[in-house]
Scaffold this motif. Structure first.
Motif, PDB file in Angstrom:
ATOM      1  N   ASN A 613      -4.762  -8.079   2.052  1.00  0.00           N
ATOM      2  CA  ASN A 613      -4.391  -6.700   2.351  1.00  0.00           C
ATOM      3  C   ASN A 613      -5.570  -5.899   2.899  1.00  0.00           C
ATOM      4  OD1 ASN A 613      -1.723  -7.103   1.665  1.00  0.00           O
ATOM      5  ND2 ASN A 613      -1.999  -6.463  -0.467  1.00  0.00           N
ATOM      6  N   ASP A 697       6.084  -1.479  -1.397  1.00  0.00           N
ATOM      7  CA  ASP A 697       4.877  -1.356  -0.571  1.00  0.00           C
ATOM      8  C   ASP A 697       4.106  -2.677  -0.444  1.00  0.00           C
ATOM      9  OD1 ASP A 697       3.968  -1.646  -3.144  1.00  0.00           O
ATOM     10  OD2 ASP A 697       2.625   0.096  -3.109  1.00  0.00           O
ATOM     11  N   GLU A 700       2.840  -3.167   3.030  1.00  0.00           N
ATOM     12  CA  GLU A 700       2.461  -1.906   3.671  1.00  0.00           C
ATOM     13  C   GLU A 700       1.249  -2.068   4.590  1.00  0.00           C
ATOM     14  OE1 GLU A 700       1.244   1.172   0.882  1.00  0.00           O
ATOM     15  OE2 GLU A 700       2.895   2.404   1.653  1.00  0.00           O
ATOM     16  N   ALA A 703       1.503  -2.777   8.428  1.00  0.00           N
ATOM     17  CA  ALA A 703       1.961  -1.790   9.410  1.00  0.00           C
ATOM     18  C   ALA A 703       0.860  -1.469  10.415  1.00  0.00           C
ATOM     19  CB  ALA A 703       2.421  -0.515   8.702  1.00  0.00           C
ATOM     20  N   GLN A 704      -0.396  -1.679  10.000  1.00  0.00           N
ATOM     21  CA  GLN A 704      -1.523  -1.397  10.898  1.00  0.00           C
ATOM     22  C   GLN A 704      -1.603  -2.383  12.052  1.00  0.00           C
ATOM     23  OE1 GLN A 704      -5.111  -0.496   8.145  1.00  0.00           O
ATOM     24  NE2 GLN A 704      -3.672  -1.661   6.902  1.00  0.00           N
ATOM     25  N   ASN A 785      13.608   0.968   1.834  1.00  0.00           N
ATOM     26  CA  ASN A 785      13.068   0.590   3.161  1.00  0.00           C
ATOM     27  C   ASN A 785      13.659  -0.743   3.625  1.00  0.00           C
ATOM     28  OD1 ASN A 785      11.481  -1.620   2.223  1.00  0.00           O
ATOM     29  ND2 ASN A 785       9.772  -0.254   1.720  1.00  0.00           N
TER      30      ASN A 785
END
Ligand SMILES: [Zn+2]
Length: 857
Positions: A613, A697, A700, A703-704, A785
């Motif tokens: 991560n 999440d 999560e 997403a970058q 989501n």
């Protein structure tokens, strides 16, 4: 989805060497009818071989200098004797395991005379009879002869017979060459060879030595209407020529004594049944090992009469040669435990060597770069099926980069053969391949990405690279010494010890180089120790001691017993591919697994999730490079995804797992053969999955990266439906294939229930209830989501299919738990708060699936 995962996470395979069972008493053979040719004057062979070149050796061969045809001369004193046959592929399609240095068929054969013909037949080596037991008189009963060729003699003289050898060598009689495709809907569309065309086939080389004769042939295959054109190495699928070597080998005449196999240590073996035993386990299995004898039998440590010599092929890049030499010599430490000094010798093949690496008298570490790498590295050996004596070995390393970022494309473009190929007449486990290099490479790329992205120096990356290569060489060499995998070895050290080089330089990071470990990367970069173990571990030293310590016949049983008694030492733990849990529903001991590390694999995996991560955020800045597309970025991202998959799979296996202990009662291990994983450990694994796999999440950080995951266009090769990254499909595939397919597997669920009867405290209903919490509770009061929508829908669908009356894969306890969980989800959904249209639609769909499931008859 499945297809994507196959590419993303190298499909794990097995590492096996040829294993064919053996041994039957000699002297019990039945003589075939023999004509009385003595009265006739032998015609002589001179006339028949006058235009031929003669190759003297174990078998005498004559090759016609004009036509290339080969004739075989069988001496009369060779009739009825047993010989070993070994085939190798030298060049051919990787997909069919016909690439360079594949060790293929191993068998024992004999030649007999029947009337005016010679009969070639295979010898069944899977049984053993005690000659003192009258039952041994039945040794030949109900073991049908396997005659693979009958050839008319073309000439004879006082000493022997001449036959045309094309039927033997330009044929598929000995090695079937192409796999048997079972009839099915896809049979026509799988790539395969057509029919052998003898007219287009030829002899490439003939060699004959006192102990072996090698016949190298180019077999031409024609397939007029191929439905599959193969991979890029196939120039034209209609015409494929395969280079094969047939080796006829003399049965070794020596004082080698077979050594018995033991379930507590991992050697490749010959399976042999004692047909005269009344034991509940009438096994006479023997291990594969080299014939090592002390020069000085009275010395505690002596050089062997004949060391095991490995040659490094002259195709190996110069900068790796010394690393390979050093890696190989590290095995000598293990042989010293068995009483041998300098048992392993490493030599470099000169550029002007006058021998061929395919010559079976040389053990060669080969280095190739093939068009379609399927295996990465292999370490096969071939043995005398009657004794287990290893006669020769080759290692092939398929890897071709010296840069700090090796072969990224190769990793993700590998085309693995579809399932296990069937070769008629050959052992189903003949493939002798090892996916280690692929697995290791995936780990290495993760390590390199983490280091590279966090700004490590080139030297640091180089050091990681070097440790990788040493590990790879030692692992493959271990196979050629007879060792199979030890997938439990990575459990040796605790997370607190794994980066302590004072410990790891002394005993290694893991118990054995025969594992497929995760690369060791420290979450705290300042604490980084070694990335890979680079020495034979305690298990390796002990295993070699078991296999190679010389004993007199009288002392062997007691000697082996005292060595094997140490199997309860935690550093010597062992579990091979048969026990490992790499695939969903497979096996039961979570400590026997691939791509994990330390005695706390769950805690170690948590660190790895954090590393992944953290690294996500560094990918775009690091791999947005002037002058190149985003292909590398995409590949690096896939590497990290693969790492997540491995970790979640490793964690999930603790749920419903059973610790196995294979020690014998007299070892008093204090542990029962089967011990269910403690409830607290199972719950901890479940909590970890909630946090890093199911949580809203969990993905999560990715997403970058999503908007940059663009492959490089090449010609017109874009995916027809768009080349954007399929985020939701991929994420769900990881969650489903990595975790849920194991936890909701019929076998796993049944074991959870069965093990409740001897100590497991986690019921199927409780486990499913916890899954429900992990998958539904966090967002029941909010919108859901897309990751969670997919996950929730998948879970509900799985439960719905489990309770279907026609579904026979689940026991009633599991079905009841599934029904009960569905009803709880229904109740939970009735309390849900949805504010956006998307979440309302999603929950309406869930309710619809549940209602339908509950209504089915
Ligand atoms: Zn292996």
């Amino acid at each position: 989805m499945k297809k994507f995962l196959m590419v993303l996470i190298l499909s794990p395979g097995l590492c096996l060497t040829a294993s064919r069972a053996q041994d039957k008493n000699k002297g019990a053979t039945v003589s075939p009818p023999v004509t009385d040719t003595a009265k006739k004057k032998p015609a002589g062979i001179t006339d028949k071989v006058k235009s031929s070149r003669k190759f003297d050796g174990l078998f005498t061969l004559y090759q016609d200098t004009a036509t290339g045809t080969v004739q075989l001369y069988v001496k009369k004193n060779q009739l009825g004797k047993e010989y070993i046959y070994q085939s190798f592929s030298i060049s051919g399609p990787n997909q069919l395991y016909l690439n360079q240095s594949m060790h293929r068929a191993t068998l024992v054969f004999k030649v007999q005379k029947a009337f005016d013909k010679l009969e070639f037949s295979r010898v069944n080596t899977r049984f053993w009879y005690d000659r003192n037991n009258p039952v041994s008189k039945t040794a030949e009963v109900d073991k049908p002869e396997a005659v693979f060729l009958v050839e008319k003699t073309v000439a004879e003289d006082a000493d022997g017979y001449l036959i045309n050898a094309d039927g033997l060598f330009i044929s598929e009689k000995l090695d079937p060459v192409k796999p048997l495709l079972l009839p099915g809907p896809n049979t026509m569309t799988i790539f395969n060879l057509g029919n052998l065309n003898p007219a287009k086939s030829r002899y490439a080389n003939v060699r004959s030595f006192p102990n072996n004769s090698d016949i190298v042939v180019d077999l031409a295959y024609d397939n007029p209407a191929p439905f599959n054109s193969g991979t890029t190495d196939i120039t034209d699928a209609r015409y494929v020529r395969v280079r094969m070597q047939h080796s006829l080998i003399e049965m070794p005449q020596n004082d080698f004594r077979p050594r018995r196999d033991d379930p507590r240590v991992g050697y490749f073996l010959q399976y042999i049944n004692d047909q005269t035993s009344i034991s509940p386990v009438p096994y006479k299995d023997i291990i594969h090992r080299w014939h090592l004898k002390k020069k000085d039998p009275s010395a505690a440590l002596s050089e062997p009469v004949e060391p095991i010599v490995y040659w490094i092929e002259n195709t190996t890049p110069n900068e790796y040669r010394q690393i390979i030499v050093d890696a190989g010599l590290k095995w000598n430490e293990a042989f010293e435990k068995a009483g041998f000094k300098n048992a392993i010798q490493m030599k470099i093949m000169p550029d002007d060597a006058d021998w061929d690496p395919a010559d079976i008298r040389y053990n060669v570490i080969r280095w190739v770069s093939s068009a379609q790498p399927t295996y990465g590295a292999i370490g096969p050996s071939f043995v005398n099926p009657k004794t287990g004596q290893i006669i020769g070995a080759d290692i092939t390393i398929e890897w071709y980069s010296g840069s700090a970022t090796p072969v990224l494309d190769e990793l993700f473009n590998t085309t693995a053969p579809a399932g296990k190929l069937q070769y008629p007449g050959m052992d189903p486990q003949h493939e002798a391949n090892c996916t280690l290099a692929g697995e290791l490479k995936s780990q290495l790329l993760t390590g390199m990405t983490v280091l590279d992205a966090s700004g490590a120096s080139a030297n640091e990356v180089k050091e990681m690279h070097k440790q990788f290569l040493i590990y790879l060489i030692m692992h493959e060499m271990g196979h050629t010494l007879g060792l199979n995998h030890n997938m439990k070895a990575s459990q040796m050290l605790s997370p607190a010890e794994i980066n302590n080089t004072e410990i790891t330089h002394k005993i290694g990071l893991i118990g054995s180089v025969m594992d497929y470990p995760a690369i060791n990367i420290a979450l705290d970069r300042s604490k980084q120790g070694d990335y890979y173990t680079t020495k034979a571990g305690p298990y390796d030293l002990w295993a070699i001691e078991y296999g190679y310590t010389p004993f007199s016949e009288a002392e062997e049983a007691a000697g082996l017993k005292s060595i094997i008694a140490r199997s309860t030492d935690p550093k010597l733990v062992f579990g091979n591919d048969g026990d490992d849990m790499r695939a969903p529903g497979k096996a039961m001991d979570p400590r026997v697994n691939v791509n994990e590390l330390t005695s706390d694999a769950i805690g170690y995996a948590e660190d790895r999730f954090k590393i992944v991560n953290q690294t996500m955020g560094k990918l775009v800045p690091k791999y947005t490079k002037e002058g190149q597309s985003y292909a590398e970025l995409r590949t690096r991202y896939f590497t990290l995804l693969g790492q997540r998959y491995s970790m979640m799979a490793a964690i999930s296996r603790y749920i419903g797992g059973i610790y196995i202990d294979r020690s014998y009662p007299e070892q008093k291990s204090g542990v029962k053969p089967y011990t269910p994983v403690p409830l607290a450990t199972q719950k901890r694994a479940m909590d970890m999955l909630h946090k890093y796999v199911f949580a809203p999440d969990a993905f999560e950080a990715d997403a970058q990266v999503y908007a940059w995951l663009q492959p490089q266009r090449r010609g017109f090769t874009q995916n027809g439906s768009g080349d954007d990254f399929r985020i939701t499909n991929t994420t769900l595939a990881i969650q489903a294939d990595g975790v849920l397919s194991h936890l909701l597997h019929g076998v796993t669920l049944q074991r959870i229930t069965n093990s409740r009867l001897y100590g497991n405290q986690y019921s199927v209903a409780s486990m499913m209830g916890d899954l429900q919490k992990g998958i539904f509770s966090a967002d029941i009061a909010t919108n859901v989501n897309v990751f969670r929508q997919n996950l929730q829908t998948y879970f509900v669908r799985q439960l719905a299919s489990m309770i279907a009356p026609q579904n026979q894969q689940f026991d009633d306890v599991s079905k009841a738990a599934a029904l009960y969980t569905l009803k709880k989800i229904k109740t939970q959904l009735s309390t849900a708060v949805s504010t956006n249209e998307e979440t309302k639609a999603h929950r309406a769909n869930l309710s619809f699936i549940i209602e339908n499931a509950l209504e089915q008859k």
